[in-house]
Enzyme design. Structure first.
Site, PDB file in Angstrom:
ATOM      1  N   LYS A  88       0.855  -1.177   0.000  1.00 40.52           N
ATOM      2  CA  LYS A  88       0.000   0.000   0.000  1.00 40.52           C
ATOM      3  C   LYS A  88       0.896   1.233   0.000  1.00 40.52           C
ATOM      4  O   LYS A  88       2.023   1.204   0.508  1.00 40.52           O
ATOM      5  CB  LYS A  88      -0.886   0.026   1.255  1.00 40.52           C
ATOM      6  CG  LYS A  88      -2.154   0.831   1.092  1.00 40.52           C
ATOM      7  CD  LYS A  88      -3.238   0.044   0.351  1.00 40.52           C
ATOM      8  CE  LYS A  88      -4.563   0.784   0.358  1.00 40.52           C
ATOM      9  NZ  LYS A  88      -5.660  -0.031  -0.186  1.00 40.52           N
ATOM     10  N   GLY A 188     -20.967   6.267   4.932  1.00 39.33           N
ATOM     11  CA  GLY A 188     -20.073   6.618   3.835  1.00 39.33           C
ATOM     12  C   GLY A 188     -20.679   6.183   2.516  1.00 39.33           C
ATOM     13  O   GLY A 188     -20.739   4.990   2.217  1.00 39.33           O
ATOM     14  N   VAL A 189     -21.169   7.147   1.747  1.00 39.29           N
ATOM     15  CA  VAL A 189     -21.822   6.809   0.477  1.00 39.29           C
ATOM     16  C   VAL A 189     -21.082   7.476  -0.684  1.00 39.29           C
ATOM     17  O   VAL A 189     -21.658   8.089  -1.567  1.00 39.29           O
ATOM     18  CB  VAL A 189     -23.320   7.196   0.474  1.00 39.29           C
ATOM     19  CG1 VAL A 189     -24.102   6.235   1.354  1.00 39.29           C
ATOM     20  CG2 VAL A 189     -23.531   8.636   0.943  1.00 39.29           C
ATOM     21  N   GLY A 190     -19.756   7.328  -0.642  1.00 35.14           N
ATOM     22  CA  GLY A 190     -18.902   7.862  -1.694  1.00 35.14           C
ATOM     23  C   GLY A 190     -18.701   6.872  -2.812  1.00 35.14           C
ATOM     24  O   GLY A 190     -19.655   6.293  -3.332  1.00 35.14           O
ATOM     25  N   LYS A 191     -17.425   6.640  -3.177  1.00 33.78           N
ATOM     26  CA  LYS A 191     -17.110   5.833  -4.359  1.00 33.78           C
ATOM     27  C   LYS A 191     -17.723   4.442  -4.300  1.00 33.78           C
ATOM     28  O   LYS A 191     -18.251   3.948  -5.288  1.00 33.78           O
ATOM     29  CB  LYS A 191     -15.589   5.716  -4.515  1.00 33.78           C
ATOM     30  CG  LYS A 191     -14.924   6.990  -4.993  1.00 33.78           C
ATOM     31  CD  LYS A 191     -13.569   6.734  -5.624  1.00 33.78           C
ATOM     32  CE  LYS A 191     -12.544   6.224  -4.652  1.00 33.78           C
ATOM     33  NZ  LYS A 191     -11.195   6.123  -5.261  1.00 33.78           N
ATOM     34  N   VAL A 192     -17.631   3.782  -3.157  1.00 31.23           N
ATOM     35  CA  VAL A 192     -18.159   2.424  -3.011  1.00 31.23           C
ATOM     36  C   VAL A 192     -19.578   2.439  -2.454  1.00 31.23           C
ATOM     37  O   VAL A 192     -20.457   1.732  -2.943  1.00 31.23           O
ATOM     38  CB  VAL A 192     -17.243   1.586  -2.096  1.00 31.23           C
ATOM     39  CG1 VAL A 192     -17.854   0.214  -1.834  1.00 31.23           C
ATOM     40  CG2 VAL A 192     -15.864   1.439  -2.718  1.00 31.23           C
ATOM     41  N   GLY A 193     -19.804   3.246  -1.436  1.00 31.75           N
ATOM     42  CA  GLY A 193     -21.071   3.231  -0.719  1.00 31.75           C
ATOM     43  C   GLY A 193     -22.282   3.482  -1.595  1.00 31.75           C
ATOM     44  O   GLY A 193     -23.336   2.855  -1.410  1.00 31.75           O
ATOM     45  N   HIS A 194     -22.162   4.376  -2.584  1.00 31.74           N
ATOM     46  CA  HIS A 194     -23.352   4.667  -3.392  1.00 31.74           C
ATOM     47  C   HIS A 194     -23.715   3.497  -4.291  1.00 31.74           C
ATOM     48  O   HIS A 194     -24.891   3.243  -4.559  1.00 31.74           O
ATOM     49  CB  HIS A 194     -23.172   5.966  -4.188  1.00 31.74           C
ATOM     50  CG  HIS A 194     -22.429   5.850  -5.476  1.00 31.74           C
ATOM     51  ND1 HIS A 194     -21.056   5.888  -5.546  1.00 31.74           N
ATOM     52  CD2 HIS A 194     -22.877   5.712  -6.751  1.00 31.74           C
ATOM     53  CE1 HIS A 194     -20.684   5.789  -6.814  1.00 31.74           C
ATOM     54  NE2 HIS A 194     -21.761   5.670  -7.560  1.00 31.74           N
TER      55      HIS A 194
END
Length: 364
Positions: A88, A188-194
């Site tokens: 990472k 968290g509804v960003g890149k993955v959450g949405h």
């Protein structure tokens, strides 16, 4: 800076969370780049993991995050059945203010200098367009745009894998994989959450969301005018009455000494990395009767996608592999029951066995 170095050396050489093969500190003063690349293991193959771009409070926090995330990638890649070790990288700073083409090109040169020991991709704060820039200096870059020979946005299959983990959790706990009628909280509804919310609503789940960004919340509510409600923050979300599943989909450390005692959900299954704030939290969850789907198992859809990019990307092939997260999660729950240990410990045992066998086969 002495304290930072001492802390890093202790983690690397003495801590149970160490054992990393290599840590590289990168600096390019012209562009303002300060980055850390951590390679935990190459037993299964070249280390693979994304690049996080984040305004860490201290350099020590950045190094600690890189070490933790790299170690998690070793376990994630092992459980996903990939021929990759774990690595990472983190870039220190606010991507909204310091990210530039010059900085990303400089970063690409540092990754390239490792000669393929580390393969990078997107993570928090980095996007497909960024990987296209990095790839101009480094051929060991995945998560690029389709126009540039890449697989595109890996968050699509990350969300799909978490959804499969939820279905497996429901099957194990309630005897039925369907999520229809379940109340599921997504933090968290960003890149993955949405994308995850889309899957849940398609199946008829009731969804409660929160996010630190009002625009992200508004996007979900506009997209799903029915069946989705929002609460002020994560503190409110974890206390929602009748919550069946809690999905942490933002940064790590969501499960800690403060949140676990008040969590109302029967299941935790989300996309965030390193959800357990410290060793022992997995036992606290088990003691409360909360089923924990190990984060690095259920969120592996994205790394499955970017790994496939190295061999000629095929979305349907990747989706079929990501669908197997359902079976893998069930196998972990079964192993946990047989061994009398929490699911997180069961997943660790399975991953460590695969890495140890690979190392032995190489004569390490």
């Amino acid at each position: 800076m002495t304290d930072v170095t001492d802390g890093v050396l202790h983690t690397l050489f003495q801590s149970d969370q160490g054992g990393h093969e290599q840590v590289v500190l990168c600096q390019d003063r012209a562009s303002g780049l300060k980055a850390v690349i951590a390679i935990h293991s190459t037993a299964l193959g070249p280390a693979l993991g994304g690049t996080r771009f984040y305004p860490y409070a201290t350099e020590e926090a950045a190094v600690a995050d890189a070490l933790n995330l790299a170690r998690g990638m070793s376990y994630k890649n092992a459980m996903a059945g990939l021929d990759h070790g774990g690595g990472k990288a983190v870039i220190i700073g606010d991507p909204e203010t310091i990210k530039s083409e010059q900085l990303l090109l400089a970063y690409g040169r540092f990754v390239a200098s490792l000669g393929g020991r580390y393969v990078t991709a997107c993570d928090v704060g980095t996007y497909v367009a960024d990987m296209d820039v990095v790839a101009r200096e480094c051929r060991w870059t995945t998560g690029r745009s389709p126009e540039n020979g890449g697989a595109g946005d890996s968050s699509v299959l990350t969300a799909f894998g978490v959804y499969q983990g939820m279905r497996a959790s429901a099957q194990h706990l309630w005897g039925d994989p369907t999520l229809r009628g379940r109340r599921i909280g997504v933090a968290g509804v960003g890149k993955v959450g949405h994308h995850l919310v889309d899957h849940l609503r398609d199946e008829g789940a009731e969804v409660v969301i929160t996010d630190v960004r009002e625009d992200a919340v508004r996007r979900i509510l506009d997209r799903h005018p029915e069946g989705v409600t929002a609460v002020a923050d994560t503190e409110a979300l974890i206390r929602v009455e009748g919550l069946d599943i809690y999905a942490p989909c933002a940064l790590g450390g969501a499960l800690n000494d403060d949140t676990v005692p008040v969590l109302t959900a029967r299941v935790v299954c989300g996309a965030a990395n390193n959800q357990l704030a410290h060793p022992g939290v997995e036992k606290d969850l088990a003691d409360r009767g909360i089923l924990y789907a190990p984060d690095y198992v259920v969120n592996a859809g994205g790394v499955i996608q970017v790994a496939d990019e190295l061999h000629g990307f095929d979305f349907e092939r990747c989706k079929a592999k990501a669908a197997k997260i359902y079976d893998t999660t069930l196998a972990i729950f079964a192993r946990a029951k047989t061994d009398g240990i929490p699911p997180a410990a069961a997943a660790d045992r399975i991953a460590e066995q695969r890495m140890a066998e690979a190392a032995a086969a190489r004569g390490w």
